[in-house]
Each structure stands twice: as C-alpha cells, then as structure tokens.
Design an enzyme around this catalytic site. Structure first.
Site, short mmCIF file in Angstrom:
data_model
loop_
_atom_site.label_atom_id
_atom_site.label_comp_id
_atom_site.label_asym_id
_atom_site.label_seq_id
_atom_site.Cartn_x
_atom_site.Cartn_y
_atom_site.Cartn_z
N ILE A 11 0.87 -1.20 -0.06
CA ILE A 11 0.24 0.03 -0.08
C ILE A 11 0.91 1.05 -0.07
O ILE A 11 0.50 2.42 -0.30
CB ILE A 11 -0.74 0.01 1.06
CG1 ILE A 11 -2.25 0.86 1.16
CG2 ILE A 11 -0.18 0.37 2.56
CD1 ILE A 11 -3.32 0.48 1.92
N GLY A 32 3.87 -4.47 11.06
CA GLY A 32 2.99 -4.67 9.79
C GLY A 32 2.92 -3.15 8.90
O GLY A 32 4.11 -2.69 8.74
N VAL A 33 1.83 -3.09 8.50
CA VAL A 33 1.63 -2.01 7.58
C VAL A 33 1.82 -0.71 8.19
O VAL A 33 2.22 0.26 7.59
CB VAL A 33 -0.06 -2.09 7.14
CG1 VAL A 33 -0.95 -1.92 7.76
CG2 VAL A 33 0.05 -1.43 5.66
N ASP A 34 1.58 -0.38 9.37
CA ASP A 34 1.82 0.68 10.09
C ASP A 34 3.49 0.96 10.15
O ASP A 34 3.87 2.10 9.68
CB ASP A 34 1.22 0.51 11.79
CG ASP A 34 1.27 1.77 12.39
OD1 ASP A 34 1.51 2.82 11.99
OD2 ASP A 34 1.03 1.56 13.50
N SER A 117 -7.20 -5.23 10.91
CA SER A 117 -6.95 -5.94 11.92
C SER A 117 -6.92 -7.45 11.62
O SER A 117 -6.74 -8.38 12.49
CB SER A 117 -8.38 -6.03 12.62
OG SER A 117 -8.54 -4.97 13.40
N THR A 118 -6.51 -7.72 10.53
CA THR A 118 -6.35 -9.23 9.98
C THR A 118 -4.81 -9.63 10.09
O THR A 118 -4.35 -11.09 9.92
CB THR A 118 -6.61 -9.41 8.52
OG1 THR A 118 -5.68 -8.70 7.58
CG2 THR A 118 -8.01 -9.00 8.24
N GLY A 119 -4.07 -8.78 10.80
CA GLY A 119 -2.53 -9.17 10.83
C GLY A 119 -2.20 -9.59 12.29
O GLY A 119 -2.94 -10.34 12.85
N1 AR6 Z 1 0.82 -3.22 2.37
C1 AR6 Z 1 -0.67 -3.65 2.68
N2 AR6 Z 1 -0.87 -4.53 3.36
C2 AR6 Z 1 0.18 -4.93 4.23
C3 AR6 Z 1 1.41 -4.33 4.21
C4 AR6 Z 1 1.73 -3.35 3.32
N3 AR6 Z 1 3.21 -2.86 3.27
N4 AR6 Z 1 2.09 -4.96 5.34
C5 AR6 Z 1 1.32 -5.72 6.05
N5 AR6 Z 1 0.04 -5.53 5.39
P1 AR6 Z 1 -1.08 -5.49 10.60
P2 AR6 Z 1 -3.47 -5.12 12.40
C6 AR6 Z 1 -1.09 -6.19 5.72
O1 AR6 Z 1 -0.55 -6.65 11.59
O2 AR6 Z 1 -3.69 -6.48 12.29
C7 AR6 Z 1 0.75 -2.88 13.79
O3 AR6 Z 1 1.85 -3.12 14.73
C8 AR6 Z 1 -1.03 -7.51 6.44
O4 AR6 Z 1 -0.84 -8.80 5.60
O5 AR6 Z 1 -0.24 -4.50 9.90
O6 AR6 Z 1 -4.57 -4.28 12.21
C9 AR6 Z 1 -0.18 -1.42 14.50
O7 AR6 Z 1 0.88 -0.69 15.16
C10 AR6 Z 1 -2.47 -7.52 6.92
O8 AR6 Z 1 -3.38 -8.28 6.15
O9 AR6 Z 1 -2.27 -4.80 11.28
C11 AR6 Z 1 -0.71 -2.10 15.62
O10 AR6 Z 1 -0.12 -2.20 16.85
C12 AR6 Z 1 -3.10 -6.14 7.29
O11 AR6 Z 1 -1.80 -5.35 6.57
C13 AR6 Z 1 -1.16 -3.34 14.89
O12 AR6 Z 1 0.14 -3.98 14.10
C14 AR6 Z 1 -3.15 -5.66 8.71
O13 AR6 Z 1 -1.85 -6.37 9.41
C15 AR6 Z 1 -2.34 -3.49 14.10
O14 AR6 Z 1 -2.60 -4.84 13.61
#
Ligand code: AR6
Length: 172
Positions: A11, A32-34, A117-119
C-alpha cells in the site's frame, strides 16, 4: 459513479489521494503495515502523529502523506480479535465508516484500504473481509463517495477472499 477494486501489493507504493493505516491507539507507529507506512513516509509523519493525542479503537484521524506517493494517510485503529463477543464487528465496521467519512470531508477521490485487524490483531480474515466489503458498499450507496476505493491485499488468502466477495457483489 465509483469503482471498487481489489489489488495485491504494498500500500505504501500507491499514488492515491489517501492510504489507510491499520494503526494502534497511540498512533506512534508499530509493525506490519503501520511500520511500513511510517518507514516510507519518513519522520515527519511521526512528528504529526505525536500532535494528535492518539485515536480510539474504531475511530480514524488524518495526516499528510509526506514522502509517500499518497497525499494523505488516514490512521484508523482496528479491534484486537478476542473471540467476537467484544464488539469487534461493530468496531471494525466503524474503522471503514470513519475513514470514508474523513475522505469525504477532505473531498478525496481515491482511497486505498489494507485488510485492517487481520494481521497482528488476529481478526479472522473471512469475517473481516465481509465487514470491510459490506461496510464500504453501504457507505458508497448512501454518501457522496470517493470515486475509487481500493482494497489492497498483501497475502494471497485475503486476495482470494476479496476477489470472491467483490465478484459476488457484482464488482469484478
Ligand atoms: N501493504 C499492504 N498491506 C500490508 C502491508 C503493506 N506494506 N504490510 C502488511 N500488510 P497488521 P493489524 C497487511 O498486522 O492486524 C501494528 O503493529 C497484513 O498482511 O499490519 O490491524 C500496529 O501498530 C495484514 O493483512 O495490522 C498495531 O499495533 C494487514 O496488513 C497492529 O499492528 C493488517 O496487518 C495492528 O494490527
């Protein structure tokens, strides 16, 4: 008229008006994405986030995109999956709704969502997909919507779930 599409990818690479960040309530970054968004946007993003006072679960806040190709980042905080009886569906639906409300307020034409939320937060992907797609379709039907909403899937399981769900809704 609006388009609703699913793509697989990173993204942080998208040149859209706003990308949505799956943040935590501190808004001060994470994994993750954050983590990917903060790395790509640069330290100015963290500096702006530090002025926002955090964000409640289910709510959203907007910042500039800094070094990202996207103009804005909409930071939303999804629920941690605790089994489904702790308001998780309503809170997740609210993330999509509040993000789209901000997009409308800022008159943004294109918005890209990750699979919130799916990570790390452990939301079952099939249930999260249903809430995301239904929530966005409901919003688009009622409000003056962004012209383009993209669901950006990182993993193949989500990609397949979203492709099937959008096809079922007549969008693919
Ligand atoms: N582009 C698109 N999607 C992505 C990317 C990317 N570069 N990287 C990961 N994903 P998550 P959550 C997907 O864990 O579950 C953080 O530490 C990933 O495969 O990023 O909402 C925050 O600071 C998954 O499907 O977010 C919070 O503490 C989706 O993004 C916590 O994680 C969400 O996974 C939030 O957890």
């Amino acid at each position: 008229m609006f388009t609703l599409q699913v793509i697989q990818g990173d993204i942080t690479k998208l040149a859209v008006d706003a990308i949505v960040n799956a943040a935590n309530s501190s808004l001060l970054g994470g994994g993750g994405v954050d983590g990917a968004i903060h790395r790509a946007a640069g330290p100015e993003l963290l500096a702006e986030c530090q002025t926002l006072g955090g964000c409640a679960t289910g709510d959203a806040k907007i910042t500039k995109g800094y070094r990202l190709p996207a103009h804005y980042v909409i930071h939303t905080v999804g629920p941690v999956w605790q089994g489904g009886a702790a308001n998780e569906p309503e809170l997740l639906a609210s993330c999509y709704q509040r993000s789209l409300e901000l997009a409308n307020d800022y008159m943004l034409n294109s918005v890209a969502f990750p699979n919130i939320s799916t990570g790390v937060y452990g939301y079952p992907k099939d249930q999260a997909c249903e809430i995301a797609v239904q929530g966005v379709i409901n919003f688009l039907a009622i409000h003056n919507p962004p012209a383009s909403v993209l669901f950006v899937c990182f993993d193949l399981e989500n990609l397949s779930l979203y492709r099937n769900r959008l096809a079922k809704a007549g969008y693919a």
